[in-house]
Design a protein around this motif. Structure first.
Motif, PDB file in Angstrom:
ATOM      1  N   VAL A 198       0.843  -1.200   0.000  1.00 43.24           N
ATOM      2  CA  VAL A 198       0.000   0.000   0.000  1.00 43.24           C
ATOM      3  C   VAL A 198       0.872   1.243   0.000  1.00 43.24           C
ATOM      4  CG1 VAL A 198      -1.919  -1.123   1.198  1.00 43.24           C
ATOM      5  CG2 VAL A 198      -0.130   0.032   2.521  1.00 43.24           C
ATOM      6  N   TYR A 200       0.127   5.657   0.965  1.00 47.80           N
ATOM      7  CA  TYR A 200      -0.810   6.738   1.275  1.00 47.80           C
ATOM      8  C   TYR A 200      -0.029   8.032   1.422  1.00 47.80           C
ATOM      9  CZ  TYR A 200      -3.637  10.021   3.849  1.00 47.80           C
ATOM     10  OH  TYR A 200      -4.276  11.164   4.228  1.00 47.80           O
ATOM     11  N   ASP A 211      -9.754   9.465   2.125  1.00 47.31           N
ATOM     12  CA  ASP A 211      -9.255   8.283   1.429  1.00 47.31           C
ATOM     13  C   ASP A 211      -8.929   7.180   2.430  1.00 47.31           C
ATOM     14  OD1 ASP A 211      -9.355  10.131  -0.599  1.00 47.31           O
ATOM     15  OD2 ASP A 211      -7.482   9.494  -1.525  1.00 47.31           O
ATOM     16  N   TYR A 213      -8.019   2.575   2.702  1.00 44.85           N
ATOM     17  CA  TYR A 213      -7.928   1.227   2.148  1.00 44.85           C
ATOM     18  C   TYR A 213      -8.001   0.262   3.312  1.00 44.85           C
ATOM     19  CZ  TYR A 213      -3.084   1.983   3.603  1.00 44.85           C
ATOM     20  OH  TYR A 213      -1.976   2.291   4.340  1.00 44.85           O
ATOM     21  N   ILE A 227     -10.930  -0.071  -1.244  1.00 42.65           N
ATOM     22  CA  ILE A 227     -10.331   1.254  -1.294  1.00 42.65           C
ATOM     23  C   ILE A 227     -11.464   2.231  -1.563  1.00 42.65           C
ATOM     24  CG2 ILE A 227      -9.820   1.369  -3.789  1.00 42.65           C
ATOM     25  CD1 ILE A 227      -7.031   2.552  -2.877  1.00 42.65           C
ATOM     26  N   THR A 345      -7.006   5.754  -5.572  1.00 38.01           N
ATOM     27  CA  THR A 345      -7.985   6.834  -5.469  1.00 38.01           C
ATOM     28  C   THR A 345      -7.667   7.901  -6.518  1.00 38.01           C
ATOM     29  OG1 THR A 345      -6.682   7.923  -3.728  1.00 38.01           O
ATOM     30  CG2 THR A 345      -8.448   6.444  -3.024  1.00 38.01           C
ATOM     31  N   LEU A 396      -3.430   0.493  -3.462  1.00 36.83           N
ATOM     32  CA  LEU A 396      -3.396  -0.848  -2.876  1.00 36.83           C
ATOM     33  C   LEU A 396      -3.138  -1.835  -4.005  1.00 36.83           C
ATOM     34  CD1 LEU A 396      -3.952  -3.065  -0.751  1.00 36.83           C
ATOM     35  CD2 LEU A 396      -6.395  -2.691  -1.106  1.00 36.83           C
TER      36      LEU A 396
END
Length: 406
Positions: A198, A200, A211, A213, A227, A345, A396
């Motif tokens: 992942v 972020y 957002d 996951y 997600i 996203t 992800l």
């Protein structure tokens, strides 16, 4: 103090106030800043009390936030409807307002009456044309406030408004970031047969948003991954995201059908988050990992890499919170050994200066069947190589392990 008492040495007091607000208070937190300003305001105006009431997120009530001489208002959590009573009138009108004789007909707060406040003067706290609160002072002897009093109190309110808004925005972003990161697993749980990774990154311009996951195994032996993106940014979006994430987990325990889970989640959002909207992709892997069932609530399509990459043919349904009883469906995708599923996203592919389709094409070109961590790293490098993201970015990657050689 006699009626109509002027503020002596107004120019000097304004200079002192400017020095205080520009220097001594520059590093204080919101509560300490307001407390110090209120104490100085009482001294400068010769008042017995001073208080700040801030508008709540709904915009319908004022909440006692800080006080000097009227601390009970804060301790009791006094709330005043906008448009009612003294402070509610100031907020509704957006202009100074004074009462020479306070009684139960013109105030809502019981503390003002209990503290025997006789006269009050209030001014709006305004930021970018929007009233965010009310600053007022009170005296126990009757007083007719002068134009100098109003000018001085409005100056305090203007500076308190800007400082409060700036500090609250920073606190809001810090709290949202902490909440969001506490809800996102730092490293997804290990799932036998799946390689997971992942990323972020919070947005540089709009701040932290909704957002998220998630990866979890289910009692049936299936594995769920999701997600999503809650519309908006800041602490509110992060809080809503946390509630949606928890609800999805709960519904996932009851059924292995992704469309059913999103249908239940949509009903929950419609009922308990009426102003919220979110997109999400929820996928459930079969226990043998040979296939994955996917349902999309208005989210961008996953990318399947096996080994060539392409957008998965997953037609999105309506976002969560968009329309009551929106129909939802599933799409089954085969998952041969070595096949990867890449979820993301919109912050990764959307830019103001290019079409969304161009961003998707660039992402498809960047994703290849590789170890999940490599997929994430290469996608982030390809899409964000020349600028920081302006929106939150979550990705992800899930790759089914190859069968061992005979």
């Amino acid at each position: 103090m006699t009626a109509d008492a002027p503020v002596d040495g107004s120019a000097e007091k304004l200079r002192r106030l400017q020095t205080i607000t520009d220097a001594a208070l520059s590093r204080l937190g919101v509560e300490d800043l307001l407390a110090e300003l209120l104490a100085r305001t009482r001294e400068l105006l010769g008042a017995d009390s001073a208080a700040v009431m801030l508008v709540d997120p709904s915009g319908t009530e004022l909440i006692a936030t800080a006080a000097s001489g009227l601390e009970r208002e804060v301790h009791l959590g006094v709330r005043v409807p906008v448009g009612r009573g003294f402070s509610g009138t100031v907020a509704a009108r957006g202009e100074p307002f004074a009462i020479e004789h306070v009684d139960h007909t013109n105030v809502v707060s019981p503390v003002l009456l209990a503290e025997h406040i006789e006269s009050v003067l209030g001014v709006p706290m305004v930021v970018s044309g929007r009233v965010i609160g009310v600053l007022y002072v009170g005296t126990r002897s009757r007083r007719r406030f002068t134009s100098d009093d109003v000018e001085l109190l409005q100056l305090v309110a203007d500076r308190a408004s800007l400082a409060t808004q700036a500090r609250m925005s920073r606190l809001d972003r810090a709290a949202a970031l902490a909440l969001q990161r506490s809800l996102l697993p730092a490293r997804p749980q290990a799932v036998p047969g799946l390689d997971l990774a992942v990323r972020y990154v919070p947005g540089a311009e709009v701040g932290v948003g909704g957002d998220w996951y998630d990866v979890f195994d289910l009692p049936s032996g299936h594995v769920g991954i999701v997600i999503g993106d809650v519309a908006g940014n800041g602490l509110h979006a992060a809080v809503v995201m946390g509630r949606i994430r928890s609800a999805l987990r709960a519904y996932a325990m009851e059924t292995d059908d992704p469309a059913d889970v999103l249908t239940r989640l949509d009903r929950k959002v419609q009922r308990f988050e009426p102003d919220a909207m979110a997109t999400a992709v929820y996928a459930v892997f079969d226990p043998d990992l040979a296939a994955v069932t996917v349902s999309s609530a208005g989210h961008l399509p996953p990318i399947v890499s096996d080994p060539s990459s392409a957008l998965a043919r997953v037609l999105p349904d309506l976002p969560l919170g968009a329309y009551p009883d929106a129909p939802r469906h599933n799409t089954r995708l085969p998952l041969a050994p070595g096949t990867a599923l890449f979820l993301y996203t919109d912050g990764l592919v959307e830019r103001r200066d290019r079409a969304l389709s161009d961003g998707l094409d660039q992402l498809v070109s960047a994703v290849r069947a590789a170890p999940a961590d490599v997929m994430c790293a290469e996608a982030m490098a390809a899409l964000l190589f020349d600028r920081a993201p302006t929106d939150d970015v979550a990705v992800l990657a899930v790759r089914r392990a190859r069968a061992p050689a005979a």
